[in-house]
Design an enzyme around this catalytic site. Structure first.
Site, PDB file in Angstrom:
ATOM      1  N   LEU A 168      84.570 -66.871  20.368  1.00  0.00           N
ATOM      2  CA  LEU A 168      85.686 -66.405  21.202  1.00  0.00           C
ATOM      3  C   LEU A 168      87.002 -66.283  20.437  1.00  0.00           C
ATOM      4  CD1 LEU A 168      84.774 -68.034  24.596  1.00  0.00           C
ATOM      5  CD2 LEU A 168      85.197 -65.604  24.183  1.00  0.00           C
ATOM      6  N   PHE A 193      82.058 -75.377  20.431  1.00  0.00           N
ATOM      7  CA  PHE A 193      81.496 -74.306  19.607  1.00  0.00           C
ATOM      8  C   PHE A 193      81.793 -72.896  20.122  1.00  0.00           C
ATOM      9  CE2 PHE A 193      77.917 -72.930  22.136  1.00  0.00           C
ATOM     10  CZ  PHE A 193      77.396 -71.832  21.475  1.00  0.00           C
ATOM     11  N   LYS A 194      82.213 -72.770  21.380  1.00  0.00           N
ATOM     12  CA  LYS A 194      82.530 -71.443  21.908  1.00  0.00           C
ATOM     13  C   LYS A 194      83.624 -70.753  21.071  1.00  0.00           C
ATOM     14  CE  LYS A 194      80.082 -71.972  25.906  1.00  0.00           C
ATOM     15  NZ  LYS A 194      79.354 -73.204  25.538  1.00  0.00           N
ATOM     16  N   ASP A 195      84.459 -71.547  20.400  1.00  0.00           N
ATOM     17  CA  ASP A 195      85.515 -70.966  19.561  1.00  0.00           C
ATOM     18  C   ASP A 195      84.949 -70.094  18.441  1.00  0.00           C
ATOM     19  OD1 ASP A 195      87.625 -72.218  20.929  1.00  0.00           O
ATOM     20  OD2 ASP A 195      87.486 -74.015  19.679  1.00  0.00           O
TER      21      ASP A 195
END
Ligand SMILES: *Cc1c(COP(=O)(O)O)cnc(C)c1O
Length: 493
Positions: free
Chosen positions: A115, A110-112
């Site tokens: 980011l 989920f960091k995408d």
């Protein structure tokens, strides 16, 4: 829209400055002075839009010094790399359980969501603040963040990125994801030490004034991409609004109907974004915070006692193995109605004593919005099995923590309202553990993804499938005291 530090209500900055600075000079976190609102008429409009259009609109309501054309362009570029046009699709698991899949980006976690767009927000912020230097992002990572930051910043003009990871502190697949990273402006280096050593090394470089001056002569500026940056939080508000629109569109809920949201939580960024969505007027009733055996947040949200002085557990949901959740500071700021002095004093106490306790009144205010629960590794694996058997839904270890906590919450409260569960990683990213939940047969680590695909009938996501064939580009490892030398060598020769 202006931003203030959570530790002092005086100094206001515009959003570009808040994103550029990352952390406020007094050590606090930038938070909007007031929140924009979403009216039902706006939801009606957003329902008809694509994810990218929803993102541009919502981010624009916070970042008012950016134009709508800029944000539309950034959102278009950032989310075109996802493997589904829905970007963050909502998948029905049962009548009242709907899974918001946040792992369709290039690193399958989920960091995408944040980011992928942050590099555009950051480089535009620099221009708005009149800074023409190149920016170098320094990251110390325990796994997911490093790879997501590399993917986000790779080949973005005007930027470089250097990622340090602990030599023996990340999983094989996480390491492989990083050392095969493409891009002319990226560097990845192992540190002989643990995550804390890498993190301390990076902090020392940031604090080194002489080095900053030397870089400045070469027109280079250092910055960080960690989750306290407002530019990482604001893109996360989008998907809660988007999920609500999707549930309206597919007839799961009626206009104005309140939903619950359940989030597997580490640094408290993801669930805080849901809280901001609620405060903006999105019809959310309760926020359910799910933790693993590192259950510091469960105790905090239930009793008002934050106690980081406890045993640290390494679990099968490693991205939630955290004892000090930075974004709680923003929650305290909101719950105290922006009392910066009170927040600063609590953070001082956390720093010196390792714990603090809120007043009964403040605790009650938090409890009126948040519920919390936790589960251990065994319950996590059982939950993966149960959801696969009952609903044919294949959850990763982090998502399974949330599902287990949700089940327990429902059993305890009888609250069976429609709930959106944030799914934060692809099960294939944590294939060996997910497989262990489904099969008793032993299996080599490298074969786990293939076997998981065979059992579940789901395809291995391309970024994981293609890893094995990629050339390793980065093999260097340094002593923790040589991190500065590594950065110097790579930036200014
Ligand atoms: C980072 C991460 C989390 C925790 O999110 P926070 O915003 O830090 O609470 C949960 N699951 C996965 C897979 C993650 O990468």
């Amino acid at each position: 829209m202006d931003y203030v530090s959570t530790r002092c209500s005086e100094k206001r900055v515009e959003s570009a400055r808040a994103i550029l600075n990352g952390i406020a000079p007094d050590g606090g976190l930038y938070t909007p002075v007031s929140l924009p609102t979403i009216h039902s008429s706006q939801l009606t409009l957003l329902r008809t839009k694509s994810y990218e259009e929803r993102a541009a609109w919502i981010i624009g309501s916070f970042l008012t010094d950016f134009t709508s054309e800029e944000l539309a362009d950034f959102a278009e570029k950032a989310y075109s790399r996802f493997d589904t046009p829905a970007v963050a699709p909502v998948v029905r698991c049962s009548d009242n359980t709907h899974i918001l899949e946040l792992s369709h980006g290039p690193t399958c976690a989920f960091k995408d969501m944040a980011l992928q767009i942050l590099p555009y927000l950051l480089t535009a912020s620099m221009k708005k603040c009149g800074i023409t230097d190149d920016v170098t992002i320094l990251v110390a990572t325990s796994g997911d963040t490093g790879k997501a930051a590399l993917e986000g910043f790779a080949d973005v003009p005007g930027t470089h990125i250097i990622v340090f990871y602990p030599e023996n502190g990340v999983s094989d697949i996480q390491k492989l994801q990083m050392v095969t990273q493409s891009g002319e402006n990226v560097k990845v280096c192992a540190v002989k030490g643990n995550f804390d050593d890498a993190q301390t090394g990076v902090k020392k470089i940031f604090a080194n004034g002489d080095f900053a001056a030397k870089l400045s002569e070469h027109a280079i500026r250092l910055s960080s991409a960690n989750s306290i940056n407002w530019g990482r939080l604001v893109p996360q508000i989008v998907y809660y609004v988007s999920a609500y629109c999707d549930l309206l569109n597919n007839g799961t809920i009626r206009e104005g109907e309140k939903i619950n949201v359940c989030v597997p939580t580490g640094n408290f960024g993801n669930i805080l974004a849901a809280y901001f969505a609620k405060r903006m007027g999105l019809p959310i009733e309760r926020l359910i915070c799910a933790s693993n055996a590192n259950n510091v947040l469960t105790e905090f949200l239930e009793t008002g006692h934050y106690n980081a002085k406890r045993e640290f557990f390494t679990t099968t949901s490693p991205s939630m193995d955290i004892l000090v959740s930075s974004n709680v500071e923003r929650l305290l700021f909101e719950m105290t109605e922006h009392d910066g002095e009170a927040v600063a004093s609590l953070m001082r106490e956390l720093n010196t004593e390792g714990s603090y306790t809120l007043s009964a009144e403040l605790t009650e205010r938090i409890r009126s919005v948040f519920s919390a629960g936790y589960c251990d590794d065994e319950a996590t694996l059982q939950c993966i099995r149960r959801y696969f058997d009952e609903y044919h839904y294949l959850a990763d270890t982090h998502t399974a923590v949330a599902l287990a906590v949700l089940d327990e919450y429902r059993a305890k409260t009888g609250d069976d309202r429609v709930t959106v569960v944030a799914s934060t990683a692809s099960p294939f990213k944590f294939a060996p553990d997910v497989l262990r939940a489904l099969s008793d047969e032993p299996c080599a680590q490298t074969e786990a993804a293939g076997k998981l695909s065979a059992i579940s009938g789901a395809d291995i996501p391309a970024p994981i499938r293609d890893l094995a064939g990629k050339p390793v580009r980065f093999t260097e490892s340094v002593e923790k005291d040589d991190m500065l030398a590594y950065v110097t060598r790579n930036l200014i020769g």
